[in-house]
Write an enzyme that holds these catalytic residues in place. Structure first.
Site, mmCIF file in Angstrom:
data_model
loop_
_atom_site.group_PDB
_atom_site.id
_atom_site.type_symbol
_atom_site.label_atom_id
_atom_site.label_comp_id
_atom_site.label_asym_id
_atom_site.label_seq_id
_atom_site.Cartn_x
_atom_site.Cartn_y
_atom_site.Cartn_z
ATOM 1 N N ASP A 64 0.867 -1.184 0.000
ATOM 2 C CA ASP A 64 0.000 0.000 0.000
ATOM 3 C C ASP A 64 0.899 1.227 0.000
ATOM 4 O O ASP A 64 1.652 1.457 0.949
ATOM 5 C CB ASP A 64 -0.876 -0.042 1.266
ATOM 6 C CG ASP A 64 -1.838 1.133 1.351
ATOM 7 O OD1 ASP A 64 -1.651 2.125 0.602
ATOM 8 O OD2 ASP A 64 -2.756 1.069 2.183
ATOM 9 N N ILE A 65 0.796 2.016 -1.049
ATOM 10 C CA ILE A 65 1.707 3.143 -1.242
ATOM 11 C C ILE A 65 1.516 4.235 -0.172
ATOM 12 O O ILE A 65 2.375 5.105 -0.006
ATOM 13 C CB ILE A 65 1.552 3.707 -2.688
ATOM 14 C CG1 ILE A 65 2.819 4.420 -3.136
ATOM 15 C CG2 ILE A 65 0.337 4.601 -2.818
ATOM 16 C CD1 ILE A 65 4.009 3.549 -3.327
ATOM 17 N N TYR A 155 -9.714 15.185 -6.280
ATOM 18 C CA TYR A 155 -8.829 14.641 -7.325
ATOM 19 C C TYR A 155 -8.062 15.764 -8.020
ATOM 20 O O TYR A 155 -6.835 15.667 -8.224
ATOM 21 C CB TYR A 155 -9.711 13.877 -8.308
ATOM 22 C CG TYR A 155 -9.012 13.085 -9.379
ATOM 23 C CD1 TYR A 155 -8.605 11.773 -9.150
ATOM 24 C CD2 TYR A 155 -8.784 13.622 -10.641
ATOM 25 C CE1 TYR A 155 -7.987 11.033 -10.150
ATOM 26 C CE2 TYR A 155 -8.174 12.891 -11.649
ATOM 27 C CZ TYR A 155 -7.778 11.594 -11.390
ATOM 28 O OH TYR A 155 -7.177 10.865 -12.390
ATOM 29 N N LYS A 159 -4.051 16.252 -8.051
ATOM 30 C CA LYS A 159 -3.305 16.237 -9.316
ATOM 31 C C LYS A 159 -2.540 17.546 -9.510
ATOM 32 O O LYS A 159 -1.429 17.539 -10.069
ATOM 33 C CB LYS A 159 -4.250 15.965 -10.491
ATOM 34 C CG LYS A 159 -4.839 14.555 -10.500
ATOM 35 C CD LYS A 159 -3.766 13.480 -10.466
ATOM 36 C CE LYS A 159 -4.292 12.089 -10.792
ATOM 37 N NZ LYS A 159 -3.237 11.052 -10.634
HETATM 38 N N1 LIG Z 1 -7.483 6.736 -17.047
HETATM 39 C C1 LIG Z 1 -7.569 8.040 -17.196
HETATM 40 O O1 LIG Z 1 -8.332 8.559 -17.990
HETATM 41 C C2 LIG Z 1 -6.676 8.927 -16.362
HETATM 42 C C3 LIG Z 1 -6.647 10.268 -16.693
HETATM 43 C C4 LIG Z 1 -5.821 11.107 -15.974
HETATM 44 C C5 LIG Z 1 -5.052 10.604 -14.946
HETATM 45 N N2 LIG Z 1 -5.114 9.297 -14.622
HETATM 46 C C6 LIG Z 1 -4.278 8.823 -13.525
HETATM 47 O O2 LIG Z 1 -3.426 7.786 -13.973
HETATM 48 C C7 LIG Z 1 -3.174 6.880 -12.904
HETATM 49 C C8 LIG Z 1 -3.545 5.465 -13.335
HETATM 50 O O3 LIG Z 1 -4.900 5.453 -13.691
HETATM 51 P P1 LIG Z 1 -5.619 4.196 -14.354
HETATM 52 O O4 LIG Z 1 -6.696 4.725 -15.199
HETATM 53 O O5 LIG Z 1 -4.620 3.271 -14.924
HETATM 54 O O6 LIG Z 1 -6.282 3.577 -13.030
HETATM 55 P P2 LIG Z 1 -6.421 2.071 -12.531
HETATM 56 O O7 LIG Z 1 -7.441 2.090 -11.446
HETATM 57 O O8 LIG Z 1 -6.612 1.154 -13.688
HETATM 58 O O9 LIG Z 1 -4.993 1.803 -11.901
HETATM 59 C C9 LIG Z 1 -4.601 2.399 -10.667
HETATM 60 C C10 LIG Z 1 -3.856 1.357 -9.876
HETATM 61 O O10 LIG Z 1 -3.455 1.953 -8.626
HETATM 62 C C11 LIG Z 1 -3.604 0.964 -7.632
HETATM 63 N N3 LIG Z 1 -3.719 1.555 -6.298
HETATM 64 C C12 LIG Z 1 -4.766 2.236 -5.790
HETATM 65 N N4 LIG Z 1 -4.524 2.555 -4.514
HETATM 66 C C13 LIG Z 1 -3.286 2.073 -4.209
HETATM 67 C C14 LIG Z 1 -2.491 2.081 -3.020
HETATM 68 N N5 LIG Z 1 -2.928 2.648 -1.888
HETATM 69 N N6 LIG Z 1 -1.280 1.496 -3.052
HETATM 70 C C15 LIG Z 1 -0.841 0.887 -4.196
HETATM 71 N N7 LIG Z 1 -1.564 0.841 -5.341
HETATM 72 C C16 LIG Z 1 -2.771 1.430 -5.336
HETATM 73 C C17 LIG Z 1 -4.870 0.231 -8.024
HETATM 74 O O11 LIG Z 1 -4.978 -1.038 -7.394
HETATM 75 C C18 LIG Z 1 -4.726 0.144 -9.541
HETATM 76 O O12 LIG Z 1 -4.090 -1.041 -9.954
HETATM 77 C C19 LIG Z 1 -3.979 7.383 -11.704
HETATM 78 O O13 LIG Z 1 -3.152 8.191 -10.891
HETATM 79 C C20 LIG Z 1 -5.044 8.230 -12.352
HETATM 80 O O14 LIG Z 1 -5.525 9.210 -11.494
HETATM 81 C C21 LIG Z 1 -5.915 8.430 -15.321
#
Ligand SMILES: NC(=O)c1ccc[n+]([C@@H]2O[C@H](COP(=O)([O-])OP(=O)(O)OC[C@H]3O[C@@H](n4cnc5c(N)ncnc54)[C@H](O)[C@@H]3O)[C@@H](O)[C@H]2O)c1
Length: 249
Positions: A64-65, A155, A159
């Site tokens: 857990d980060i 959020y 960010k």
């Molecule tokens: N998908 C989009 O459109 C988008 C757009 C902008 C930013 N982001 C950002 O990109 C990043 C990845 O997004 P994604 O769409 O791949 O999401 P996702 O939910 O598919 O992946 C996020 C991962 O983070 C892990 N995670 C969550 N809490 C955690 C914790 N406490 N410790 C360790 N791991 C943890 C989850 O288990 C998951 O595997 C995120 O920071 C998200 O905010 C995504």
């Protein structure tokens, strides 16, 4: 273009799936040894195994980060397994979207903990290694939401916070050969956004607002991160690279 990533060791947080998994795969395809780390143990192990099955160097550390002890173990195990650490991608994230009047204190604290505290803990843990070797790359996964989205006060704030953090660290750590940048994705097709109840509407709105008329894919982010992690980006620090299909605001 040789990115110069061969033999470098990269930690990608939240890399069990989505943008993190695609980024880890891309870095590994460039010759990096990658550490898959995530709170989702089963998926993290499966992703690391899949990468190894593709002939790539991948190790899994579940944790857990937001927990200092887990983050210390992550970095200790990375160094023990791969002999060092050179690149950190602060990607772990999770939304708790609500209008402010419905947003609980827990919704706020949860989002801040995963994205901001997690990035703080991980960056602090790798930085002595980066400084010691006179080379390091921190890439924070921000979002176009840093400009502000309704229902995303928590959020958007987190960010934007990741950008402030990268800019502060770019000034602190540049003298040690360490760069700190952000990638700000737009709408990218991942499990996280597909799980949103408003997914179809958000997707249609995003494509309508984007000059580039297609849905962003995880590989679009992976390519941007690989460049910022590379030798080729050594004179770029404190920057935000928007990967949004040309959409701003
Ligand atoms: N998908 C989009 O459109 C988008 C757009 C902008 C930013 N982001 C950002 O990109 C990043 C990845 O997004 P994604 O769409 O791949 O999401 P996702 O939910 O598919 O992946 C996020 C991962 O983070 C892990 N995670 C969550 N809490 C955690 C914790 N406490 N410790 C360790 N791991 C943890 C989850 O288990 C998951 O595997 C995120 O920071 C998200 O905010 C995504």
């Amino acid at each position: 273009m040789d990115l110069g990533l061969n033999g470098k060791v990269a930690i990608v947080t939240g890399s069990a799936r989505g943008l993190g998994a695609a980024t880890a795969r891309r870095l590994a395809q460039e010759g990096a040894k990658v550490v898959i780390t995530d709170i989702n143990a089963e998926l993290a192990e499966a992703t690391a195994k899949a990468l190894r099955g593709e002939g790539l160097a991948a190790h899994c550390v579940v944790g857990d980060i937001t927990q200092g002890a887990d983050v210390k173990r992550l970095v200790d195990e990375t160094v023990a397994h791969f002999g060092g650490v050179h690149v950190l991608v602060n990607n772990a994230g999770a939304p708790r979207d609500k209008y402010l009047v419905k947003m609980s204190e827990d919704d706020w604290d949860f989002v801040m903990a995963v994205m901001l505290k997690g990035a703080f803990l991980a960056t602090k843990a790798v930085m002595p290694h980066f400084i010691g070797q006179g080379w390091g790359r921190v890439i924070n996964i921000s979002s176009r939401a840093h400009l502000g989205n309704p229902t995303q006060a928590n959020y958007s704030a987190a960010k934007a916070g990741l950008i402030g953090m990268a800019r502060a660290l770019s000034k602190e750590e540049g003298r040690y050969g360490v760069t700190c940048n952000c990638v700000a994705p737009g709408f990218m097709e991942t499990e996280m956004v597909r799980a949103l109840p408003t997914y179809e509407t958000i997707k249609d709105n995003a494509i309508a607002a984007q000059p580039v008329k297609r849905v962003g894919q995880p590989e679009d982010i992976a390519d941007a991160v690989a460049f910022l992690a590379s030798e080729r980006a050594g004179f770029i620090s404190g920057e935000v690279l928007h990967v949004t299909g040309g959409r701003y605001g």
